[in-house]
Write a protein that holds these residues in place. Structure first.
Motif, PDB file in Angstrom:
ATOM      1  N   ASP A 186       0.817  -1.216   0.000  1.00 21.16           N
ATOM      2  CA  ASP A 186       0.000   0.000   0.000  1.00 21.16           C
ATOM      3  C   ASP A 186       0.851   1.266   0.000  1.00 21.16           C
ATOM      4  O   ASP A 186       0.373   2.343  -0.350  1.00 21.16           O
ATOM      5  CB  ASP A 186      -0.924   0.012   1.223  1.00 21.16           C
ATOM      6  CG  ASP A 186      -1.983  -1.090   1.154  1.00 21.16           C
ATOM      7  OD1 ASP A 186      -2.270  -1.541   0.028  1.00 21.16           O
ATOM      8  OD2 ASP A 186      -2.480  -1.504   2.224  1.00 21.16           O
ATOM      9  N   SER A 210       5.151   0.795  -4.818  1.00 16.12           N
ATOM     10  CA  SER A 210       4.982  -0.145  -5.931  1.00 16.12           C
ATOM     11  C   SER A 210       6.252  -0.946  -6.178  1.00 16.12           C
ATOM     12  O   SER A 210       6.287  -1.812  -7.058  1.00 16.12           O
ATOM     13  CB  SER A 210       4.605   0.614  -7.209  1.00 16.12           C
ATOM     14  OG  SER A 210       5.645   1.506  -7.579  1.00 16.12           O
ATOM     15  N   MET A 230       0.233   5.787  -9.609  1.00 20.47           N
ATOM     16  CA  MET A 230      -0.531   4.564  -9.840  1.00 20.47           C
ATOM     17  C   MET A 230      -1.989   4.906 -10.145  1.00 20.47           C
ATOM     18  O   MET A 230      -2.682   5.485  -9.320  1.00 20.47           O
ATOM     19  CB  MET A 230      -0.453   3.668  -8.606  1.00 20.47           C
ATOM     20  CG  MET A 230      -0.935   2.249  -8.877  1.00 20.47           C
ATOM     21  SD  MET A 230       0.142   1.390 -10.043  1.00 20.47           S
ATOM     22  CE  MET A 230       1.665   1.352  -9.118  1.00 20.47           C
ATOM     23  N   LYS A 252      -5.741   3.675 -10.777  1.00 20.97           N
ATOM     24  CA  LYS A 252      -6.580   2.526 -10.432  1.00 20.97           C
ATOM     25  C   LYS A 252      -7.910   2.626 -11.179  1.00 20.97           C
ATOM     26  O   LYS A 252      -8.583   3.660 -11.161  1.00 20.97           O
ATOM     27  CB  LYS A 252      -6.815   2.481  -8.924  1.00 20.97           C
ATOM     28  CG  LYS A 252      -5.541   2.235  -8.131  1.00 20.97           C
ATOM     29  CD  LYS A 252      -5.811   2.106  -6.638  1.00 20.97           C
ATOM     30  CE  LYS A 252      -4.521   1.823  -5.878  1.00 20.97           C
ATOM     31  NZ  LYS A 252      -4.742   1.672  -4.421  1.00 20.97           N
ATOM     32  N   TYR A 253      -8.261   1.502 -11.863  1.00 16.28           N
ATOM     33  CA  TYR A 253      -9.510   1.445 -12.621  1.00 16.28           C
ATOM     34  C   TYR A 253      -9.781  -0.022 -12.939  1.00 16.28           C
ATOM     35  O   TYR A 253      -8.853  -0.771 -13.295  1.00 16.28           O
ATOM     36  CB  TYR A 253      -9.392   2.257 -13.909  1.00 16.28           C
ATOM     37  CG  TYR A 253     -10.662   2.303 -14.717  1.00 16.28           C
ATOM     38  CD1 TYR A 253     -11.737   3.106 -14.314  1.00 16.28           C
ATOM     39  CD2 TYR A 253     -10.810   1.545 -15.862  1.00 16.28           C
ATOM     40  CE1 TYR A 253     -12.914   3.159 -15.054  1.00 16.28           C
ATOM     41  CE2 TYR A 253     -11.970   1.578 -16.612  1.00 16.28           C
ATOM     42  CZ  TYR A 253     -13.030   2.380 -16.199  1.00 16.28           C
ATOM     43  OH  TYR A 253     -14.192   2.414 -16.930  1.00 16.28           O
ATOM     44  N   ASN A 286      -5.006  -6.133 -13.797  1.00 15.87           N
ATOM     45  CA  ASN A 286      -4.854  -6.208 -12.335  1.00 15.87           C
ATOM     46  C   ASN A 286      -5.425  -4.973 -11.630  1.00 15.87           C
ATOM     47  O   ASN A 286      -5.133  -4.730 -10.462  1.00 15.87           O
ATOM     48  CB  ASN A 286      -3.385  -6.388 -11.940  1.00 15.87           C
ATOM     49  CG  ASN A 286      -2.790  -7.652 -12.535  1.00 15.87           C
ATOM     50  OD1 ASN A 286      -3.425  -8.709 -12.522  1.00 15.87           O
ATOM     51  ND2 ASN A 286      -1.583  -7.557 -13.066  1.00 15.87           N
ATOM     52  N   GLY A 287      -6.195  -4.177 -12.373  1.00 18.11           N
ATOM     53  CA  GLY A 287      -6.872  -3.041 -11.769  1.00 18.11           C
ATOM     54  C   GLY A 287      -6.030  -1.803 -11.564  1.00 18.11           C
ATOM     55  O   GLY A 287      -6.528  -0.798 -11.039  1.00 18.11           O
ATOM     56  N   GLU A 288      -4.742  -1.812 -11.973  1.00 18.43           N
ATOM     57  CA  GLU A 288      -3.897  -0.640 -11.783  1.00 18.43           C
ATOM     58  C   GLU A 288      -2.738  -0.642 -12.773  1.00 18.43           C
ATOM     59  O   GLU A 288      -2.332  -1.680 -13.289  1.00 18.43           O
ATOM     60  CB  GLU A 288      -3.352  -0.583 -10.346  1.00 18.43           C
ATOM     61  CG  GLU A 288      -2.558  -1.800  -9.934  1.00 18.43           C
ATOM     62  CD  GLU A 288      -2.124  -1.746  -8.478  1.00 18.43           C
ATOM     63  OE1 GLU A 288      -2.566  -0.834  -7.755  1.00 18.43           O
ATOM     64  OE2 GLU A 288      -1.336  -2.610  -8.076  1.00 18.43           O
ATOM     65  N   GLU A 289      -2.220   0.540 -13.024  1.00 14.26           N
ATOM     66  CA  GLU A 289      -1.092   0.705 -13.956  1.00 14.26           C
ATOM     67  C   GLU A 289      -0.430   2.041 -13.678  1.00 14.26           C
ATOM     68  O   GLU A 289      -1.071   2.982 -13.188  1.00 14.26           O
ATOM     69  CB  GLU A 289      -1.582   0.652 -15.403  1.00 14.26           C
ATOM     70  CG  GLU A 289      -0.465   0.729 -16.439  1.00 14.26           C
ATOM     71  CD  GLU A 289      -0.984   0.710 -17.869  1.00 14.26           C
ATOM     72  OE1 GLU A 289      -0.262   1.182 -18.766  1.00 14.26           O
ATOM     73  OE2 GLU A 289      -2.126   0.249 -18.091  1.00 14.26           O
ATOM     74  N   THR A 290       0.869   2.142 -13.986  1.00 16.23           N
ATOM     75  CA  THR A 290       1.597   3.388 -13.798  1.00 16.23           C
ATOM     76  C   THR A 290       1.296   4.347 -14.942  1.00 16.23           C
ATOM     77  O   THR A 290       1.477   3.999 -16.116  1.00 16.23           O
ATOM     78  CB  THR A 290       3.118   3.135 -13.728  1.00 16.23           C
ATOM     79  OG1 THR A 290       3.412   2.242 -12.654  1.00 16.23           O
ATOM     80  CG2 THR A 290       3.873   4.436 -13.501  1.00 16.23           C
ATOM     81  N   GLU A 310      -9.102   6.651 -10.309  1.00 19.11           N
ATOM     82  CA  GLU A 310      -8.489   6.979  -9.017  1.00 19.11           C
ATOM     83  C   GLU A 310      -6.981   7.093  -9.184  1.00 19.11           C
ATOM     84  O   GLU A 310      -6.327   6.191  -9.720  1.00 19.11           O
ATOM     85  CB  GLU A 310      -8.803   5.899  -7.977  1.00 19.11           C
ATOM     86  CG  GLU A 310      -8.276   6.266  -6.589  1.00 19.11           C
ATOM     87  CD  GLU A 310      -8.609   5.233  -5.531  1.00 19.11           C
ATOM     88  OE1 GLU A 310      -7.918   5.226  -4.490  1.00 19.11           O
ATOM     89  OE2 GLU A 310      -9.543   4.430  -5.753  1.00 19.11           O
ATOM     90  N   PHE A 311      -6.430   8.237  -8.746  1.00 20.94           N
ATOM     91  CA  PHE A 311      -5.002   8.520  -8.938  1.00 20.94           C
ATOM     92  C   PHE A 311      -4.513   9.347  -7.762  1.00 20.94           C
ATOM     93  O   PHE A 311      -5.050  10.423  -7.482  1.00 20.94           O
ATOM     94  CB  PHE A 311      -4.819   9.277 -10.260  1.00 20.94           C
ATOM     95  CG  PHE A 311      -3.394   9.498 -10.679  1.00 20.94           C
ATOM     96  CD1 PHE A 311      -2.699   8.501 -11.348  1.00 20.94           C
ATOM     97  CD2 PHE A 311      -2.756  10.704 -10.424  1.00 20.94           C
ATOM     98  CE1 PHE A 311      -1.392   8.705 -11.771  1.00 20.94           C
ATOM     99  CE2 PHE A 311      -1.447  10.918 -10.829  1.00 20.94           C
ATOM    100  CZ  PHE A 311      -0.762   9.910 -11.509  1.00 20.94           C
TER     101      PHE A 311
END
Length: 795
Positions: A246, A249, A505, A507-508, A513-517, A582-583
């Motif tokens: 959390d 990364s 990161m 989030k969507y 996996n629901g997230e990416e940089t 979400e960022f």
């Protein structure tokens, strides 16, 4: 006896001036470049090896969950290394800063190579202190240490206790002076400010309780205790990172040995990087150039062998043994090589002063003449003498006196197979260099001319030290009064920049996996219009799209690029509008999608972007000017900027130049290859000249008879040239696949690259054949025009 050998060798070289000149020229060029490359390779491999503890110093590197390598760390990692690992002697934060203004009284200086660090860092490195020491000079806020050169520049004398103002933001006291650091270091420290000062300037760096965050120029270094292993430290740091997903990364850590940092081109050097493959390539080219120069010597020596047959026979009749003759001929070779080595060293001394313009190296300011150089020159002269002189000495000393006196000398390998093979090898090397050079030049032209997806021409950029909106708008209005200035836009950076990249990161649910940089870009309302980046869906950002808060949650409207939309799972851009992302703990509402552009170099794939209007972080002004009136525009920009920020560092840049700097290493390599290709072809042509001379000498009687029987000059030139063109064709057949493989490997680094087309190989073959024909024709026409009566009488 030895003196007699050298006296005889000198007379022989003087008698055969043409062959001596050709051999001396070829060897001088080959050895001169080889010596230069030796200096460069030695210098690059010496980076930071002079520190006594170099084998125990490591840089902390990491990789995130997406496999992206990182050289920056969070300060908490350094705290953990200091306190939780018994194998660690010490660890330190090290932060490199952009150039800044330094004010002494009313005088302003532009200062480069500024670093913030802790006393432990300077304890690790071998630094000679002229005044002060790390524990006293870098232990408290407001302290700064200068190197000798900077101390003289700023204070023209004793700097201890003097005060300066850094970046118009904080006053510092000089508490130490160190010797100038050598050029072969990754830490070119000219101004060193205490880490305690940094914690006051950036309070977040005083927090050492979480692993999140980090700046690309913030690195960490560790000194291990003697005998300590890196493996358990890597494993434990990785375990700690994985246990706190959390906060960070990062999923793995690695301690990189200090001497290996210089060869790591992937991330954030403080000086510059040099890939090992380039050094290996330079070494190979140096060896090849010496090799083909030695081949010339062998070929020309065998030509002379026939002419010197009677000399050898007379010497043998008068009592000379083969051993004595071998020493004599080695003496001739040795004398020529020594002269070539001396001339080559003089040539290398000139070449090395231009090395930084031709290659990404700083050797031109370092000392190259030392014991290693003299040992290398001695070893090089011996090796070249043995390699170039062995076969000629063996051939010449083996003549039978009776046959030589009767002018019936037959050389070993009379079919010239050996000499032909050597010439083929020369032209294989030369043609590989020519093909690689043409393809490298084509790739560079492709890079410079490729449409990056935004307008880059005629744009000047300047930093904005004060980010207040009122100053920004005043600056904009002042500039727009001048007809030479067309438009002004503000942002965190330009669309393509080397530094100041912000990542986070995203989030969507639609992401893997629901997230990416994603890369974050803070932009002005006219940013996309200024850089001619088309809007594909929705609307542009407005000044009202600021961050707002509701029920403890922050919201803002954003624009994303095509790549981001595709990664989020949308092919129809319109359908992405209104989606919530979400960022950084914020809720983002997508109001627009813009066309992709290349924000990194062309080695990198397109990256997903999210654009936010954030006036508080507009660090750069981009100014479009009239290209036909550059001087006037630059003058106006400077006048208004300096009037607004009189105590700050002013450095205007052209965006096109910044983008070209992405490829400095490749551009300089291309320049170097062009020089090597020319040298390779030139030295190869000298070797071909030698072989043609040999053939003409062997076929003097045949040429005379053919002329008596009515052969034309053209027919004789064609007769002599035919065999050599076959050799060049064979060389091309061998060189083409080698060059193709080499360039395929080189171009693998680029996501966007040229195709290797057949015409490049045809052009390279044509150039080599053209040069070869010129070389062949000179001797062939000379032989064809010789009076046949003279030719037959000479036989």
């Amino acid at each position: 006896m030895i003196g007699n050998y050298f006296k005889t060798a000198y007379r022989s070289l003087q008698k055969n001036r043409l062959y001596t000149f050709i051999n001396l020229t070829g060897l001088t060029l080959g050895l001169g470049v080889a010596i230069t490359l030796f200096w460069i390779v030695r210098f690059e491999f010496s980076f930071d090896r002079f520190h006594a503890k170099a084998d125990r110093i490591y840089r902390v590197k990491s990789a995130d969950k997406f496999g992206e390598q990182q050289s920056h760390v969070h300060q908490t990692v350094i705290k953990i290394l200091k306190t939780q690992f018994p194998g660690v002697e010490t660890a330190a934060n090290f932060y490199g800063m952009n150039p800044a203004a330094v004010q002494i009284g009313t005088e302003l200086f532009n200062q480069n190579n500024i670093f913030f660090t802790e006393p432990a860092m300077l304890d690790m490195l071998d630094i000679r202190w002229i005044a002060g020491n790390p524990k006293q000079s870098l232990s408290a806020p407001g302290q700064v240490v200068l190197d000798e050169k900077t101390a003289r520049k700023l204070f023209k004398g004793n700097a201890i206790g003097k005060r300066l103002r850094y970046d118009n933001s904080i006053d510092l006291t000089v508490t130490g002076v160190i010797s100038n650091l050598p050029l072969n270091t990754e830490f070119p420290m000219e101004m060193i400010i205490s880490w305690e000062t940094m914690k006051k300037m950036q309070p977040d760096l005083a927090k050492e309780d979480k692993l999140g965050g980090g700046d690309s120029m913030h690195q960490g270094y560790v000194l291990l205790k003697p005998g300590a292993s890196t493996a358990p430290i890597n494993a434990e740091l990785t375990r700690i990172a994985k246990s706190q997903p959390d906060e960070t990364s990062v999923t793995s850590f690695e301690l990189q040995p200090l001497p290996q940092m210089h060869f790591d081109t992937s991330k954030d050097p403080f000086n510059y990087s040099m890939p090992k493959w380039m050094l290996y390539m330079l070494t190979s080219i140096g060896i090849f150039l010496i090799f083909i120069a030695c081949i010339n010597f062998v070929n020309l020596a065998t030509v002379q062998a026939i002419q010197r047959g009677r000399e050898v026979a007379v010497r043998k009749v008068l009592g000379s043994g083969r051993k004595q003759l071998v020493f004599q001929f080695f003496g001739e070779t040795g004398l020529l090589v020594v002269l070539a080595t001396l001339f080559g060293a003089l040539l290398a001394g000139r070449l090395v002063s231009y090395s930084s313009e031709l290659l990404n190296t700083h050797i031109d300011g370092s000392a190259v003449w030392n014991i290693d150089t003299y040992l290398f020159l001695g070893a090089l002269a011996i090796v070249v003498t043995l390699f170039a002189g062995f076969y000629p000495a063996l051939v010449l000393s083996g003549f039978q006196p009776v046959r030589a006196l009767q002018n019936r000398v037959v050389l070993p390998g009379s079919s010239i197979s050996l000499r032909s093979s050597l010439v083929v090898m020369q032209f294989v090397i030369a043609q590989v260099l020519v093909i690689c050079t043409l393809l490298a030049m084509k790739q560079m032209r492709y890079i410079y001319e490729k449409d990056l997806g935004f307008e880059k021409s005629g744009i000047v950029t300047v930093n904005m030290p004060d980010r207040r909106a009122v100053l920004r708008e005043r600056f904009r209005q002042q500039l727009k009064q001048h007809p030479e200035i067309r438009e002004v836009a503000f942002g965190l950076t330009t669309p393509a920049s080397k530094r100041n990249h912000w990542w986070g990161m995203m989030k969507y649910p639609g992401l893997p996996n629901g997230e990416e940089t994603f890369r974050l870009q803070h932009i002005d309302t006219n940013y996309f219009h200024f850089f001619r980046i088309p809007l594909l869906a929705g609307r542009m950002l407005s000044a009202n799209d600021t961050i707002r808060e509701s029920k403890g949650t922050r919201y803002t409207d954003v624009v994303v690029n095509e790549k981001a939309a595709r990664d989020l799972g949308f092919r129809n851009m319109e359908k992405l509008l209104g989606e919530q992302l979400e960022f950084w703990g914020m809720k983002l509402n997508v109001v627009g999608v813009v066309k992709d552009y290349h924000s990194e170099d062309l080695k990198t794939k397109l990256v997903p972007h999210v654009y936010v209007y954030a006036g508080w972080n507009f660090q750069l002004a981009s100014i479009r000017i009239d290209n036909s009136k550059k001087a006037e525009a630059i003058k106006h920009i400077g006048e208004h900027w300096k009037a607004m920020f009189p105590n700050n560092y002013y450095e205007p840049k052209f965006l096109e130049d910044d983008i070209k700097s992405f490829y400095d290493s490749e551009r300089k390599l291309s320049n170097f290859l062009q020089i090597f290709a020319v040298l390779g072809v030139l030295i190869g042509s000298l070797g071909l000249f030698g072989l043609v001379s040999f053939v003409v000498t062997q076929r003097t009687k045949e040429i005379g008879i053919r002329k008596v029987l009515g052969a034309t000059v053209y027919g004789i030139v064609e007769l002599i040239s035919r065999d050599f063109l076959k050799l060049m064709l064979i060389a091309f057949v061998i060189a083409a696949p080698i060059a193709w493989y080499a360039m395929q490997s080189f171009l693998k680094e680029y996501t966007y690259k040229i195709d290797i087309e057949a015409w490049v190989f045809v052009l390279a073959a044509g150039l080599s054949v053209g040069v070869g024909l010129l070389t062949i024709s000179f001797q062939s026409i000379k032989a064809a025009l010789t009076n046949p009566v003279k030719s037959l009488r000479s036989e």
